[in-house]
Scaffold this motif. Sequence first.
Motif, mmCIF file in Angstrom:
data_model
loop_
_atom_site.group_PDB
_atom_site.id
_atom_site.type_symbol
_atom_site.label_atom_id
_atom_site.label_comp_id
_atom_site.label_asym_id
_atom_site.label_seq_id
_atom_site.Cartn_x
_atom_site.Cartn_y
_atom_site.Cartn_z
ATOM 1 N N PRO A 126 0.830 -1.203 0.000
ATOM 2 C CA PRO A 126 0.000 0.000 0.000
ATOM 3 C C PRO A 126 0.865 1.254 0.000
ATOM 4 O O PRO A 126 2.028 1.223 0.426
ATOM 5 C CB PRO A 126 -0.814 -0.134 1.292
ATOM 6 N N VAL A 127 0.280 2.343 -0.483
ATOM 7 C CA VAL A 127 1.048 3.569 -0.683
ATOM 8 C C VAL A 127 0.483 4.702 0.155
ATOM 9 O O VAL A 127 -0.682 4.697 0.547
ATOM 10 C CB VAL A 127 1.061 3.984 -2.170
ATOM 11 N N SER A 128 1.324 5.705 0.409
ATOM 12 C CA SER A 128 0.892 6.931 1.055
ATOM 13 C C SER A 128 1.530 8.103 0.312
ATOM 14 O O SER A 128 2.657 7.997 -0.172
ATOM 15 C CB SER A 128 1.305 6.939 2.536
ATOM 16 N N ILE A 141 5.986 3.711 0.276
ATOM 17 C CA ILE A 141 5.400 2.380 0.154
ATOM 18 C C ILE A 141 5.819 1.520 1.334
ATOM 19 O O ILE A 141 7.007 1.440 1.675
ATOM 20 C CB ILE A 141 5.820 1.706 -1.168
ATOM 21 N N MET A 142 4.820 0.882 1.952
ATOM 22 C CA MET A 142 5.037 -0.038 3.069
ATOM 23 C C MET A 142 4.835 -1.442 2.528
ATOM 24 O O MET A 142 3.731 -1.779 2.094
ATOM 25 C CB MET A 142 4.018 0.246 4.170
ATOM 26 N N ALA A 143 5.867 -2.263 2.525
ATOM 27 C CA ALA A 143 5.790 -3.554 1.841
ATOM 28 C C ALA A 143 5.800 -4.723 2.817
ATOM 29 O O ALA A 143 6.548 -4.739 3.796
ATOM 30 C CB ALA A 143 6.957 -3.705 0.866
ATOM 31 N N ALA A 162 9.442 7.338 -3.502
ATOM 32 C CA ALA A 162 10.667 7.881 -2.911
ATOM 33 C C ALA A 162 11.243 6.920 -1.887
ATOM 34 O O ALA A 162 12.429 6.963 -1.582
ATOM 35 C CB ALA A 162 10.382 9.227 -2.248
ATOM 36 N N ARG A 163 10.387 6.011 -1.387
ATOM 37 C CA ARG A 163 10.810 5.137 -0.303
ATOM 38 C C ARG A 163 10.003 3.854 -0.327
ATOM 39 O O ARG A 163 8.776 3.888 -0.465
ATOM 40 C CB ARG A 163 10.600 5.844 1.042
ATOM 41 N N VAL A 164 10.686 2.727 -0.203
ATOM 42 C CA VAL A 164 10.026 1.424 -0.040
ATOM 43 C C VAL A 164 10.593 0.807 1.235
ATOM 44 O O VAL A 164 11.792 0.568 1.339
ATOM 45 C CB VAL A 164 10.291 0.493 -1.243
ATOM 46 N N THR A 165 9.721 0.554 2.208
ATOM 47 C CA THR A 165 10.159 0.006 3.488
ATOM 48 C C THR A 165 9.575 -1.385 3.667
ATOM 49 O O THR A 165 8.345 -1.555 3.655
ATOM 50 C CB THR A 165 9.715 0.898 4.665
ATOM 51 N N HIS A 166 10.452 -2.389 3.833
ATOM 52 C CA HIS A 166 9.993 -3.765 4.053
ATOM 53 C C HIS A 166 9.616 -3.903 5.517
ATOM 54 O O HIS A 166 10.483 -3.851 6.402
ATOM 55 C CB HIS A 166 11.098 -4.742 3.676
ATOM 56 N N GLY A 171 1.147 -9.189 4.636
ATOM 57 C CA GLY A 171 0.178 -8.545 5.523
ATOM 58 C C GLY A 171 0.770 -7.424 6.341
ATOM 59 O O GLY A 171 0.041 -6.542 6.816
ATOM 60 N N ALA A 172 2.093 -7.406 6.500
ATOM 61 C CA ALA A 172 2.734 -6.373 7.319
ATOM 62 C C ALA A 172 2.626 -5.000 6.675
ATOM 63 O O ALA A 172 2.504 -3.980 7.370
ATOM 64 C CB ALA A 172 4.199 -6.728 7.568
ATOM 65 N N GLY A 173 2.671 -4.961 5.342
ATOM 66 C CA GLY A 173 2.515 -3.684 4.657
ATOM 67 C C GLY A 173 1.129 -3.104 4.894
ATOM 68 O O GLY A 173 0.970 -1.895 5.127
ATOM 69 N N GLN A 174 0.107 -3.977 4.852
ATOM 70 C CA GLN A 174 -1.258 -3.505 5.084
ATOM 71 C C GLN A 174 -1.440 -3.027 6.530
ATOM 72 O O GLN A 174 -2.153 -2.043 6.779
ATOM 73 C CB GLN A 174 -2.260 -4.617 4.769
#
Length: 299
Positions: A126-128, A141-143, A162-166, A171-174
């Motif tokens: 999901p994105v913000s 992005i929260m992945a 600009a940023r992708v964070t694992h 389900g952790a991204g959601q």
Amino acid sequence: MDGQVLGFCGPGLMGAPMIRHLLRAAHAVRVWNRTPAKAEALIADGAQVAATPSALAREADVVLLCVADAAAVEQVVFGEHGLFAGAARESVRVRRIVDHSSIPPDATRRLAERAAAFGAGWVDAPVSGGVAGAQNGTLAIMAGGASADVEAITPILGAYAARVTHMGGVGAGQTAKLCNQAIVTATVAAIAEAVSLARRSGIDAAKLPEALAGGWADSTLLRTFVPRMTQDGLESIGALKTFQKDVDTIAAAAAQTGTPMPVAGTVQQLLRLAAAMGLAQADFSGFIDVLHTPRTGAA
């Protein structure tokens, strides 16, 4: 780029600018949308249109989704004309699915298990950053997903993020997005309260961002939403019904985990009131229409 063909389902307010960034980064992109005109609008930018998700899946190695809710995700992936419609595992080209939609974490895990039966990895991403972030290529992005899957798709997402964070497993991204939405919806509601108080007190609410600049109340949300709450005719950046969907999901997650969330609960009731007032389709700034009824002499 690396020879992979990308599929993208859901070129709406957010998805269309994201696709344009992918095309500008020289990715080959196949697009599908339930409303064909929204997909066809991207042909001039270099996209190719697929008639159905299943047709798109026959050409794409990685498929990205940006649709309304969990039911829409399930339909696009597993429905009658979905990505895996009538497919045998050995015939599936799609190796990874990246879901930019905001859906419940438990639904994400169930969908990922089903996709795994076809040999496809699942990344909930999901994105913000809103429409402006999608247009500017600066989304956060929260992945959630396996490390190998997240690492593999991060260069692709870099076209518009600009940023992708694992954040962890599927389900952790959601879950991280729910945390984001808890903060965003509560803050936008608080901004609406402040604008209403300013108006009822006879001061120019439109000056709040200038007056509060550099202080603790200053934020991107303040600078974005005070103008939207004090000016007419601005283009919508999203509907209150989307906020309601997200806050209802937050409430469900809070119940499942035993997490007290009294502020989110209040926002949930405010959004239900907005829906009862016929404001479900109103812009995100529509909180102000619930909270503020102009009085004689109000600014």
